[in-house]
Design an enzyme around this catalytic site. Sequence first.
Site, PDB file in Angstrom:
ATOM      1  N   GLU A 281      44.000 -29.033  11.641  1.00  0.00           N
ATOM      2  CA  GLU A 281      44.817 -29.227  12.836  1.00  0.00           C
ATOM      3  C   GLU A 281      44.026 -28.834  14.083  1.00  0.00           C
ATOM      4  OE1 GLU A 281      49.409 -28.682  11.371  1.00  0.00           O
ATOM      5  OE2 GLU A 281      48.290 -26.868  11.793  1.00  0.00           O
TER       6      GLU A 281
ATOM      7  N   CYS B 213      49.664 -19.734  18.297  1.00  0.00           N
ATOM      8  CA  CYS B 213      48.711 -18.870  17.591  1.00  0.00           C
ATOM      9  C   CYS B 213      49.303 -18.452  16.258  1.00  0.00           C
ATOM     10  CB  CYS B 213      48.460 -17.579  18.362  1.00  0.00           C
ATOM     11  SG  CYS B 213      47.804 -17.805  19.973  1.00  0.00           S
TER      12      CYS B 213
HETATM   13  N1  SAH Z   1      40.091 -16.194  12.843  1.00  0.00           N
HETATM   14  C1  SAH Z   1      40.036 -15.974  14.260  1.00  0.00           C
HETATM   15  C2  SAH Z   1      40.626 -17.085  15.094  1.00  0.00           C
HETATM   16  C3  SAH Z   1      41.945 -17.665  14.695  1.00  0.00           C
HETATM   17  S1  SAH Z   1      43.454 -16.943  15.140  1.00  0.00           S
HETATM   18  C4  SAH Z   1      40.677 -14.650  14.605  1.00  0.00           C
HETATM   19  O1  SAH Z   1      41.255 -14.034  13.718  1.00  0.00           O
HETATM   20  O2  SAH Z   1      40.546 -14.202  15.731  1.00  0.00           O
HETATM   21  C5  SAH Z   1      43.660 -16.906  16.865  1.00  0.00           C
HETATM   22  C6  SAH Z   1      44.519 -15.718  17.292  1.00  0.00           C
HETATM   23  O3  SAH Z   1      45.885 -15.880  16.881  1.00  0.00           O
HETATM   24  C7  SAH Z   1      44.044 -14.416  16.685  1.00  0.00           C
HETATM   25  O4  SAH Z   1      44.034 -13.379  17.617  1.00  0.00           O
HETATM   26  C8  SAH Z   1      45.097 -14.184  15.618  1.00  0.00           C
HETATM   27  O5  SAH Z   1      45.122 -12.862  15.219  1.00  0.00           O
HETATM   28  C9  SAH Z   1      46.350 -14.665  16.337  1.00  0.00           C
HETATM   29  N2  SAH Z   1      47.499 -14.840  15.442  1.00  0.00           N
HETATM   30  C10 SAH Z   1      47.496 -15.018  14.105  1.00  0.00           C
HETATM   31  N3  SAH Z   1      48.759 -15.087  13.621  1.00  0.00           N
HETATM   32  C11 SAH Z   1      49.586 -14.931  14.666  1.00  0.00           C
HETATM   33  C12 SAH Z   1      51.006 -14.919  14.822  1.00  0.00           C
HETATM   34  N4  SAH Z   1      51.822 -15.083  13.772  1.00  0.00           N
HETATM   35  N5  SAH Z   1      51.520 -14.762  16.053  1.00  0.00           N
HETATM   36  C13 SAH Z   1      50.710 -14.609  17.132  1.00  0.00           C
HETATM   37  N6  SAH Z   1      49.357 -14.629  17.057  1.00  0.00           N
HETATM   38  C14 SAH Z   1      48.802 -14.781  15.841  1.00  0.00           C
END
Ligand code: SAH
Length: 337
Positions: free
Chosen positions: A87, A325
């Site tokens: 995606e 996110c």
């Molecule tokens: N693997 C990388 C990039 C992908 S996630 C990382 O972990 O940074 C991008 C962002 O979204 C990260 O900060 C992650 O922690 C956040 N994220 C993941 N799940 C989420 C959720 N349920 N609600 C809000 N942010 C979330």
Amino acid sequence: MLFYDYTLEMLENYFSQRGENKAKAKILFKTIYRNGLSLDDITELSEKTRKMIDGDFSFELPSEAALQDDGETAKALLKLSDGNMVETVLMRHGYNTGVCVSTQVGCAMGCSFCQSGRLKKKRNLTAGEIVSQVIYMSKRFGDIGHISVMGIGEPLDNFENVKAFMEIAASPYGLSFGGRHITLSTCGVVPYIKRLGEIKCGFNLAVSLHSADNEVRSEIMPVNRRWRIDELIKTVKEYSEKNRQRIAFEYILIDKLNDTAEQAEKLAALVKDMNCFVNLIPYNATDNSQYKRSENADAFFDILKKHGVNAIFRREFGGSIKAACGQLCAECAEYGQ
Ligand code: SAH
């Protein structure tokens, strides 16, 4: 060979090895990336050279398997050449439009609050498969102003390909974003944070912290069992100082888990001497229903502020189409899988 897998340097070598002038690489890069044209439009190259390129390279983009658009955020399900799906998200900020790219099919990190973390990692994306997500979005929706490397997958678990992608994306001959318009987010794969200096374009670094407490962080982010907070912060600080870069720490506020006053104090103590800011993120719903949004966000923010820590709330995007996110998945019920 997929054309978009090639950095400018690799393409120069390709021409040199065939006894051709390596300056042709820049012409090809500019035409395809900067001007968005095709091989046939390059009158500066002879018919013979064009035939050779055409025979050696594929310029195919992933195909659109589904598209949802709520007017502000658009999410595309893209089918790769081997049938795997990823995606990609487009965010219309008002001042500009950003695209959020995936770096892997699935993810191996297993963060408990993240939908992508519930997938298994199937494989890394190639540099070109990441580049082609940006091209697909710009062909579909027009000008893009910012790239977030924050989609499905952990970019630093796919370092070499992500590095090549960043080079192509930042290069003035390539997608021409320049590092300032690219943000990479990592959950904290320390050995590769140490190597980030190899990516020379001056991109922005975001680190998913989500707790300043090893016990809590290890519970929600398995990566913390391998590289603990002290080691992570030390490495990020070194990187920040060496490159004079301001770091963004991402912090999802989850009800009663990491949003208490005590946790805010710990976070402030951990980062207050760093050149950084904290990006506070509202928790977005996933299938893991044990988590809820914090009701303590303002008090948390105030504690950070009291200690002189810069913090901002991340604007919400795409919740209604599961494009926010932590909601990306590509294998979900919404696609009948
Ligand atoms: N693997 C990388 C990039 C992908 S996630 C990382 O972990 O940074 C991008 C962002 O979204 C990260 O900060 C992650 O922690 C956040 N994220 C993941 N799940 C989420 C959720 N349920 N609600 C809000 N942010 C979330």
